[in-house]
Design a protein around this motif. Structure first.
Motif, short mmCIF file in Angstrom:
data_model
loop_
_atom_site.label_atom_id
_atom_site.label_comp_id
_atom_site.label_asym_id
_atom_site.label_seq_id
_atom_site.Cartn_x
_atom_site.Cartn_y
_atom_site.Cartn_z
N GLY A 1 0.83 -1.21 0.00
CA GLY A 1 0.00 0.00 0.00
C GLY A 1 0.85 1.25 0.00
N ALA A 2 1.90 1.24 -0.85
CA ALA A 2 2.92 2.30 -0.79
C ALA A 2 2.63 3.46 -1.73
N ARG B 1 0.26 5.71 -1.92
CA ARG B 1 -0.23 7.00 -1.39
C ARG B 1 -0.41 6.90 0.13
N ARG C 1 -1.65 -2.11 -5.97
CA ARG C 1 -2.23 -2.72 -7.16
C ARG C 1 -1.81 -1.97 -8.42
N SER C 2 -1.70 -0.65 -8.32
CA SER C 2 -1.31 0.15 -9.50
C SER C 2 0.18 0.02 -9.78
N ASP D 1 -1.21 -7.41 -5.80
CA ASP D 1 -2.43 -7.31 -4.99
C ASP D 1 -2.21 -8.18 -3.75
N ILE E 1 0.52 -2.33 10.17
CA ILE E 1 -0.18 -1.08 10.47
C ILE E 1 -1.61 -1.45 10.85
N GLY E 2 -1.89 -1.34 12.12
CA GLY E 2 -3.23 -1.66 12.63
C GLY E 2 -4.05 -0.39 12.75
N SER E 3 -4.79 -0.29 13.84
CA SER E 3 -5.58 0.93 14.10
C SER E 3 -6.01 0.91 15.56
N PRO F 1 -2.40 3.47 14.45
CA PRO F 1 -2.68 4.91 14.44
C PRO F 1 -4.12 5.23 14.84
N GLY F 2 -4.29 6.48 15.34
CA GLY F 2 -5.62 7.06 15.46
C GLY F 2 -5.94 7.77 14.16
N TYR F 3 -6.72 8.87 14.23
CA TYR F 3 -7.09 9.58 13.00
C TYR F 3 -5.87 10.26 12.39
N THR G 1 -4.68 12.24 5.47
CA THR G 1 -3.98 11.89 4.23
C THR G 1 -4.64 12.68 3.09
N MET H 1 -11.57 15.56 7.02
CA MET H 1 -11.09 15.67 8.40
C MET H 1 -10.81 17.10 8.83
P1 NDP Z 1 -5.04 4.88 1.54
O1 NDP Z 1 -6.41 4.46 1.13
O2 NDP Z 1 -4.66 6.31 1.40
O3 NDP Z 1 -3.96 3.99 0.75
C1 NDP Z 1 -4.12 2.61 0.69
C2 NDP Z 1 -2.94 2.02 -0.07
O4 NDP Z 1 -3.13 0.62 -0.13
C3 NDP Z 1 -2.83 2.53 -1.49
O5 NDP Z 1 -1.45 2.61 -1.84
C4 NDP Z 1 -3.51 1.43 -2.31
O6 NDP Z 1 -2.98 1.45 -3.63
C5 NDP Z 1 -3.09 0.19 -1.49
N1 NDP Z 1 -3.99 -0.97 -1.62
C6 NDP Z 1 -5.31 -1.03 -1.38
N2 NDP Z 1 -5.76 -2.28 -1.60
C7 NDP Z 1 -4.69 -3.02 -1.98
C8 NDP Z 1 -4.50 -4.37 -2.37
N3 NDP Z 1 -5.51 -5.24 -2.42
N4 NDP Z 1 -3.25 -4.79 -2.70
C9 NDP Z 1 -2.19 -3.92 -2.68
N5 NDP Z 1 -2.31 -2.64 -2.32
C10 NDP Z 1 -3.54 -2.19 -1.99
O7 NDP Z 1 -4.85 4.36 3.07
P2 NDP Z 1 -4.20 5.08 4.35
O8 NDP Z 1 -2.87 5.58 4.02
O9 NDP Z 1 -5.22 5.99 4.95
O10 NDP Z 1 -4.08 3.82 5.34
C11 NDP Z 1 -2.95 2.96 5.34
C12 NDP Z 1 -3.09 1.99 6.50
O11 NDP Z 1 -3.23 2.70 7.73
C13 NDP Z 1 -4.31 1.07 6.41
O12 NDP Z 1 -4.00 -0.21 6.88
C14 NDP Z 1 -5.32 1.75 7.34
O13 NDP Z 1 -6.27 0.85 7.84
C15 NDP Z 1 -4.39 2.26 8.42
N6 NDP Z 1 -4.93 3.37 9.18
C16 NDP Z 1 -5.26 4.56 8.58
C17 NDP Z 1 -5.77 5.61 9.33
C18 NDP Z 1 -6.13 6.94 8.73
O14 NDP Z 1 -6.74 7.75 9.46
N7 NDP Z 1 -5.79 7.21 7.50
C19 NDP Z 1 -6.02 5.44 10.80
C20 NDP Z 1 -5.63 4.16 11.31
C21 NDP Z 1 -5.12 3.18 10.53
P3 NDP Z 1 -3.77 0.81 -4.91
O15 NDP Z 1 -5.17 1.38 -4.86
O16 NDP Z 1 -2.98 1.23 -6.11
O17 NDP Z 1 -3.73 -0.65 -4.71
#
Ligand code: NDP
Length: 247
Positions: free
Chosen positions: A11-12, A14, A36-37, A60, A136-138, A181-183, A186, A193
């Motif tokens: 999930g790198a 964004r 995925r992208s 994926d 990375i939990g929550s 993390p909490g809120y 991004t 938010m």
């Molecule tokens: P985003 O939605 O901004 O980014 C998610 C990332 O995961 C993207 O790079 C996306 O890229 C990738 N992704 C999604 N599905 C898949 C898949 N099936 N396979 C591979 N890559 C995937 O998420 P955040 O940055 O907000 O969150 C990141 C982590 O932090 C998550 O685990 C979230 O639960 C956790 N978190 C976030 C919080 C927040 O407030 N933002 C709070 C607490 C926890 P692509 O679409 O190209 O696959």
């Protein structure tokens, strides 16, 4: 010549994963940036040196074969020393209306993938009898949040998996941590938010006064790869501005 050290981040492309990828590359690691992208992390200010350490890979996390291929690609460039299981999905629904297919889809990305990706890096880490996996939990893992049954359950599963993997893999020199993390603001949720009713709600509920940033989480994650504390494993570390402990 000593090979470069490499870390896989899922999930790198964004959000929090992009920030983690930048901080790890700044610290000198080669970073296998999975999404995925397969796009490189969206971090406009990243330096040329940081960018030269990123390898963008389309995979994926719900498809272990694609993850294994991506990991092998990174292994050709450096010695794999760690994994950050960051990819995640957040959807909401009242529990009486939550479709089982939506529950399965969310658990697959947030929880099952942690097992699959960890299994895929295990042979690399065990070879050198050292390594660190950061999930990375929550902070929702310990809360009962309306409309968040699947998300809360998935993050509680991640905390549980962190404990079990840490216990099973300690003898192999592999440590496992859960950063919760909490809120966090991004690009995707900034408008939501930082304005309107959610902003007012959060400023009241977060003792630290406002949501955290992706860089806050990235700093913490990168520090675990920087300062090696062999006795620290199996734990969940909350980064939530004290919201989870407030009464
Ligand atoms: P985003 O939605 O901004 O980014 C998610 C990332 O995961 C993207 O790079 C996306 O890229 C990738 N992704 C999604 N599905 C898949 C898949 N099936 N396979 C591979 N890559 C995937 O998420 P955040 O940055 O907000 O969150 C990141 C982590 O932090 C998550 O685990 C979230 O639960 C956790 N978190 C976030 C919080 C927040 O407030 N933002 C709070 C607490 C926890 P692509 O679409 O190209 O696959």
């Amino acid at each position: 010549m000593m090979s470069e050290r490499a870390i896989i981040v899922t999930g790198a492309s964004r959000g929090i994963g992009a920030a983690i990828s930048e901080h790890l590359a700044q610290a000198g690691f080669i970073v296998g940036c999975l999404s995925r992208s397969g796009e490189l992390p969206r971090r406009e200010q990243a330096s040329a040196i940081v960018r030269s350490r990123w390898i963008g890979l389309a995979a994926d996390v719900t498809n272990p074969a694609t993850v294994r291929n991506a990991i092998e690609h990174v292994a050709a460039r450096g010695t794999i020393v760690g994994l950050v299981n960051n990819a995640g999905l957040h959807t909401e629904a009242r529990s009486e209306e939550l479709a089982i297919s939506d529950w399965n889809a969310l658990l697959a990305v947030n929880a099952t993938s942690v097992l699959a990706c960890s299994q895929s890096v295990y042979p690399h880490l065990v070879r050198h009898r050292s390594g660190l996996i950061v999930n990375i939990g929550s902070f929702f893992d310990k809360l009962g949040v309306k409309r968040n049954l699947a998300y809360c359950a998935s993050k509680a599963a991640v905390a549980a998996m962190t404990r079990v993997l840490a216990v099973e893999w300690a003898a192999a020199g592999i440590r496992v941590l859960n950063v919760a993390p909490g809120y966090i603001v991004t690009d995707l949720n900034r408008a939501q938010m930082m304005e309107g009713p959610l902003k007012a709600y959060l400023s009241k509920r977060i003792p630290a006064g406002e949501p955290g940033s992706a860089d806050d989480v990235a700093h913490l994650v990168a520090s675990f790869f920087d300062i090696e504390v062999p006795f620290l494993t199996g734990e969940t570390i909350y980064i939530d501005g004290a919201q989870g402990v407030a009464h």
